[in-house]
Structures are given as structure tokens and as C-alpha cells.
Design an enzyme around this catalytic site. Structure first.
Site, PDB file in Angstrom:
ATOM      1  CB  ILE A 142      41.954  41.234  36.793  1.00 46.68           C
ATOM      2  CG1 ILE A 142      41.454  42.365  35.878  1.00 46.68           C
ATOM      3  CG2 ILE A 142      43.272  40.670  36.278  1.00 46.68           C
ATOM      4  CD1 ILE A 142      42.267  43.642  35.977  1.00 46.68           C
ATOM      5  CB  CYS A 143      41.781  35.496  37.853  1.00 49.27           C
ATOM      6  SG  CYS A 143      42.436  34.157  38.841  1.00 49.27           S
ATOM      7  CG  LEU A 144      47.791  39.323  37.901  1.00 49.55           C
ATOM      8  CD1 LEU A 144      48.436  38.278  36.989  1.00 49.55           C
ATOM      9  CD2 LEU A 144      47.937  40.705  37.273  1.00 49.55           C
TER      10      LEU A 144
END
Length: 195
Positions: free
Chosen positions: A88-90
Site C-alpha cells: 500500500i502506498c499511503l
């Protein structure tokens, strides 16, 4: 060392609020609270609606002073989530993490990310390109993946293809039309009949 008393409190908070948020966090095993499984419902009004998504959560020793490591175990088609690994890119899972945040707020942020993709800062460049260049195909694919990987009760894609084949449509055509229709067999049947 992970603050297990805090983790225990966070788990209780999540279970108290499950009716409202739909977000669940449970230990992966009874042996440790450092490995957890989070579950989030797909947001209403998105291609993920109706799906239930599982997220693997690993707590680093310095939690809550370091962010939890989260990764989708349910396959999901989204610009900020790897379609291969579930990474996840967060920002709050990286440099914007704060000890004031909880597992629940992190999962709520992941759920919000499903509603509002950030294709300019992608985790999966292929999905981001599709999102930017061919939004309808992106929505269809995201819906299809939700139907296939995030829904337990609905008729599986295999059964839907089989039904269309029994109606006399070639299997490859039935499968591709069903994918284009996001797993909606009525829409696929309409397209097959009008094509």
C-alpha cells in the site's frame, strides 16, 4: 518492544465500533499481538462496494512510534495498491505516521484511499495508467477483481461463465464480456445478445 497493552485497547475499540465502521482487527494467532489481520468493507459508491478486504498487519517493535506494516492479502485493482504484492502506498503508513494514530484510523485511511485513488503517486504504475487513460476499463476491472477476490457469497465468475456457455455463447467471449461488465452477468448477457 510493542506496547501490547495499547494494542489490546485498540482491538477492543475496533470490536466495539464494528457495527458502525465495519472495520475489524483480530490477532493472526493467539501467540502474539504483533501480527494481526484487519478487515475493511469496500466503500459504497466505488468499484469496491460489497467487497470485504483483508489486510495483513505487522507491528514493528517500536509501535506506536513507528507505523504498522500493512499489506492487502485480498487482491485489489487500485493505483496505490500493488496488484502483485498488495503493498500500500499511503503517507500515514510511512513518513506521516503519528503515535496518536491507531490501527483503526490507519485502516479507515486505507478505506478512504479506496474511495479516492492518488494516481499521480502510484504503487502500481499499470493500474494508475489505466485509471488516467481509460477510466471506464479501470472501473470495470476493479469491480471484476472485487467480485472475484473480495466477495464470498456471490456466484463465482466460473459459475457465471458456465451459465453463459450453457446459453450458447463461446467460453472465451463469455469470459471477456463478463470481465468488461465488471462481473455483472445481466449486463454481460445484454452485451452478448446485442453484439
Amino acid at each position: 518492544m510493542v506496547d501490547f497493552a495499547r494494542v489490546q485497547k485498540e482491538l477492543q475499540e475496533c470490536s466495539r465500533d464494528i457495527e458502525r465502521s465495519g472495520i475489524k482487527v483480530i490477532p493472526k494467532s493467539e501467540a502474539t499481538l504483533a501480527r494481526l489481520i484487519g478487515t475493511i468493507p469496500g466503500p459504497v459508491g466505488t468499484p469496491y462496494e460489497g467487497g470485504t478486504f483483508q489486510i495483513d498487519i505487522a507491528l514493528p517493535d517500536a509501535y506506536p512510534f513507528e507505523p504498522p506494516k500493512m499489506q492487502f492479502t485480498t487482491k485489489v485493482w487500485h493505483p496505490n495498491i500493488s496488484s502483485q504484492s498488495g503493498a500500500i502506498c499511503l503517507d500515514i503508513l510511512k513518513d506521516q505516521w503519528s503515535p496518536a494514530l491507531t490501527l483503526k484510523t490507519a485502516l479507515l485511511s486505507v478505506q478512504a484511499l479506496l474511495s479516492a485513488p492518488q494516481p499521480d503517486d502510484p504503487q502500481d504504475a499499470v493500474v494508475a495508467q489505466q485509471y488516467l487513460k481509460d477510466y471506464q476499463t479501470f472501473v470495470g476491472t476493479a469491480r471484476y477483481w472485487t467480485e472475484t477476490f473480495a466477495k464470498k457469497s456471490s456466484l463465482g465468475i466460473v459459475e457465471k461463465v458456465q451459465k453463459l456457455v450453457e446459453m450458447g455463447f463461446p467460453e472465451a467471449q463469455a469470459r471477456s464480456t463478463l470481465e468488461a461488465a465488471g462481473g455483472d452477468e445481466n449486463l454481460a448477457l445484454e452485451k452478448l445478445c446485442s453484439g
